[in-house]
Design a protein around this motif. Sequence first.
Motif, short mmCIF file in Angstrom:
data_model
loop_
_atom_site.label_atom_id
_atom_site.label_comp_id
_atom_site.label_asym_id
_atom_site.label_seq_id
_atom_site.Cartn_x
_atom_site.Cartn_y
_atom_site.Cartn_z
N LEU A 99 23.19 63.46 32.53
CA LEU A 99 22.07 62.77 33.15
C LEU A 99 22.51 62.23 34.51
CD1 LEU A 99 20.76 60.89 30.00
CD2 LEU A 99 20.05 63.11 30.87
N ASN A 100 21.71 62.45 35.52
CA ASN A 100 22.11 62.13 36.89
C ASN A 100 21.95 60.66 37.23
OD1 ASN A 100 22.74 64.83 37.60
ND2 ASN A 100 20.55 65.28 37.79
N TYR A 101 20.92 60.01 36.70
CA TYR A 101 20.65 58.63 37.09
C TYR A 101 20.51 57.79 35.83
CZ TYR A 101 18.40 54.52 39.10
OH TYR A 101 18.09 53.23 39.47
N THR A 102 21.55 57.05 35.53
CA THR A 102 21.51 56.15 34.38
C THR A 102 22.06 54.80 34.80
OG1 THR A 102 23.67 56.96 33.65
CG2 THR A 102 21.73 57.94 32.62
N VAL A 103 21.35 53.74 34.46
CA VAL A 103 21.79 52.37 34.77
C VAL A 103 21.85 51.59 33.47
CG1 VAL A 103 21.28 50.27 36.03
CG2 VAL A 103 20.72 52.48 37.05
N PRO A 104 23.02 51.09 33.08
CA PRO A 104 23.14 50.44 31.79
C PRO A 104 22.82 48.95 31.84
CG PRO A 104 25.28 50.57 32.79
CD PRO A 104 24.31 51.22 33.77
N CYS A 105 22.56 48.42 30.69
CA CYS A 105 22.67 46.99 30.44
C CYS A 105 24.14 46.73 30.12
CB CYS A 105 21.77 46.62 29.26
SG CYS A 105 22.31 45.22 28.26
N VAL A 106 24.76 45.75 30.77
CA VAL A 106 26.19 45.49 30.57
C VAL A 106 26.39 44.15 29.86
CG1 VAL A 106 26.77 46.84 32.62
CG2 VAL A 106 26.50 44.36 32.82
N ARG A 107 27.61 43.93 29.42
CA ARG A 107 27.91 42.69 28.69
C ARG A 107 28.32 41.58 29.64
NH1 ARG A 107 31.58 43.23 23.60
NH2 ARG A 107 29.51 43.58 22.68
N LEU A 108 27.70 40.42 29.46
CA LEU A 108 28.07 39.20 30.17
C LEU A 108 28.48 38.15 29.16
CD1 LEU A 108 25.08 39.05 32.72
CD2 LEU A 108 27.35 40.03 33.09
N LEU A 109 29.33 37.23 29.59
CA LEU A 109 29.83 36.19 28.69
C LEU A 109 29.81 34.85 29.40
CD1 LEU A 109 32.06 38.83 28.78
CD2 LEU A 109 32.52 37.88 26.52
N ASN A 110 29.66 33.78 28.61
CA ASN A 110 29.77 32.43 29.18
C ASN A 110 30.57 31.55 28.23
OD1 ASN A 110 28.02 31.71 27.12
ND2 ASN A 110 26.29 31.25 28.46
N ALA A 111 30.43 30.26 28.36
CA ALA A 111 31.28 29.34 27.60
C ALA A 111 31.07 29.45 26.10
CB ALA A 111 31.03 27.91 28.05
N THR A 112 29.91 29.89 25.67
CA THR A 112 29.58 29.82 24.25
C THR A 112 29.37 31.16 23.56
OG1 THR A 112 27.23 29.57 24.80
CG2 THR A 112 28.52 27.55 24.52
N HIS A 113 29.01 32.21 24.29
CA HIS A 113 28.66 33.46 23.60
C HIS A 113 28.64 34.63 24.58
CE1 HIS A 113 24.95 32.01 25.35
NE2 HIS A 113 24.36 33.17 25.13
N GLN A 114 28.25 35.79 24.07
CA GLN A 114 28.13 36.99 24.88
C GLN A 114 26.70 37.51 24.77
OE1 GLN A 114 31.08 39.43 22.90
NE2 GLN A 114 29.58 40.38 21.53
N ILE A 115 26.26 38.19 25.84
CA ILE A 115 24.94 38.81 25.86
C ILE A 115 25.09 40.22 26.40
CG2 ILE A 115 23.75 36.60 26.20
CD1 ILE A 115 23.39 37.37 29.15
N GLY A 116 24.03 41.01 26.31
CA GLY A 116 24.05 42.34 26.88
C GLY A 116 24.25 43.43 25.85
N CYS A 117 24.83 44.54 26.26
CA CYS A 117 24.87 45.74 25.44
C CYS A 117 26.22 46.44 25.60
CB CYS A 117 23.77 46.72 25.86
SG CYS A 117 22.21 45.96 26.35
#
Length: 658
Positions: free
Chosen positions: A34-52
């Motif tokens: 696939l030529n154009y794919t933009v992911p959801c990425v993982r972010l983290l802070n003091a208490t937990h993680q979010i994203g994919c």
Amino acid sequence: MDLLSSKWLVNLLVCCLFVGVGCNSVEKKIYVNLNYTVPCVRLLNATHQIGCQSHLSGNVGVLHVLESEENLDWVLHSGLTPPYLVILESSLFTRSIMMKLKNGSSRVAGVAVVTPNANPSQGTSPHTSCPNENTGVYTENYDPTMARCNVTVWNPLGTGLSYEEFDFPIFAMKEDNDTQVIRQCYMDHNRAGNGSTPQYPLCAMQLYSHMSAVTDTATCMRRNNINFSLSPEMVCDPLSDFNVWASTRPLNNTAKGHKEGESVVLAAARLDSRSFFFDIAPGAESGVSGFVALLAAAHALRNATQEAPPPRNILYAFFHGETFDYIGSSRMVYDMEKNNFAVDLDNIHSVLEVGQVCIFMSCVKKLILRLQSAASGLNVSVEEPGFSQPLPPSSFQRFLRARPIPGVVIEDHRSAFTNSFYESMYDNAEYLNISYPPDLTPDEQLEYVTDTAKALTEVATVVARTLYIQAGGAESRLGSINADPQMVTRILYGFLVRSNNSWFQQLIPSDLVSHLTDRPTNFYVGVAQQPGKPTLLVQYLLANLTGIVVSDTCFNNCVFVLLPQMYSYLWVQGAAPPNSTERVGFCMRSAARLSKALSPAFDLHEYTSKDYSTWTESRWKTIKGRIFLVASHELEVNFWASPAPRRLLGGASFCPPL
């Protein structure tokens, strides 16, 4: 038909599906990337993680195009060939559907969202309903009745989807040839008809977006510091970039800290934005409208502040990382407190922010009157909310946490945001009604003054005149202070349509031209150790709009000038004269500078801080997606058991097993 014949049939189907794909390798015979794919990425802070994220080797699933929410049963319960990789039209990318997929994740390999070519008719925001609720001025210790949006829910359309954690990859895909191939593959091989079960071979997809960091920022930063080898592998990085700032009178940037006798009016706007997908953050109303208005105001004030300098200095500040708990503004306040900036907080007279609407009631009546006076004769209405309410999310809050400074934040709403696509991929040029007559060339579009540009020019004029009065300038000069609609329309075009245009090319050095693109700018803050593209573009724009050309200075003298640090000198490539292809560069002298936009928590090593942003972004190695035909498990087992080497070139069973 014997088993060997079945394998060759599968291979024939693969080759037929991928007509036009080169056959110089087995992989190219089997996969379509696939030529154009933009992911959801993982972010983290003091208490937990979010994203994919995906598994280390990617997530593989049988394609299923979701046609309605009711159709989820096939994915979550009744389908016989899980796990599924779900293709969602943008209208189905809702919290309700995504949370159902999340809760049934043992049968879900991933999600691919088809981004439309036009905005949806209904508003939606994946951000929270109360942005930055834990790091503003309102806390348990300061006016707790107004904390956590108890009085006003600023983003009522916020679903909070961007702050959820998903244990499977989620990608955005453009509505283009890739998505047509995917739909056709699904229709030909996977769609069940008349109650029947789809037969192998089935169309499948593999998504790679494995994230290295886990748990929270404290954990990933600790792992960063574990040195088991000469080249330790980093797993996460703090969200960071640089703030851009300038002043109408130059400030000695070498001598940090308090400037005796210096009184400064701070004019602020934020630079960054975000959406669910990290590389699609146009931020048209969320951020661009505000900082473009401030850039245009700074340009409108250039002549007035030189010809009749007001008693107070005006400091323009463009803060980065504000979406993530006020990274840029909290850093500037911290640096001012530590005498590590050109001025300190004692030098700040007042604040005017172009962003959201708010009022610091005890000290700001004069500012409101000046705004109303500055708007006289323009098509801009300046009104107070008419009732007591807290400040909306704004950089000004971080200054108020340090001390009670009078100020105003200008926006177009009395209470809840009017932005229907706050911090989403739809907060774009279309949402601001930026459009052009058909058949215009890119250069003609660049120069075409849109209705949006005209309206924003009026706002910029109000801002410029108000700043001039607030700095102590004479009201008799206000009529000569006007923003330039041509300038505004060019800046909007450059950020929201295409940065790769003839005007932007003139204002930057040749080594930055490769950063210009034919699509809207992404305003996600990122983790770069060097200034990002939006930062550099704003820096060079601010220098060109507020500075002067040092005409007799060559490139080396411009770049390596040795003078007291009152000014900055930037070399730009300029334009090519008529009938010539060679550009004539020049040196810009201005007060435009960069300062660090990194949360103080990372300098202090306080990764669980409640006072400062602790957001980090996980590192990753591979981001990609591809489709293929997958054989049944029986064929896969037989393939690997077979010793016959000629069968190695046969089946589609080279594809990753489900």
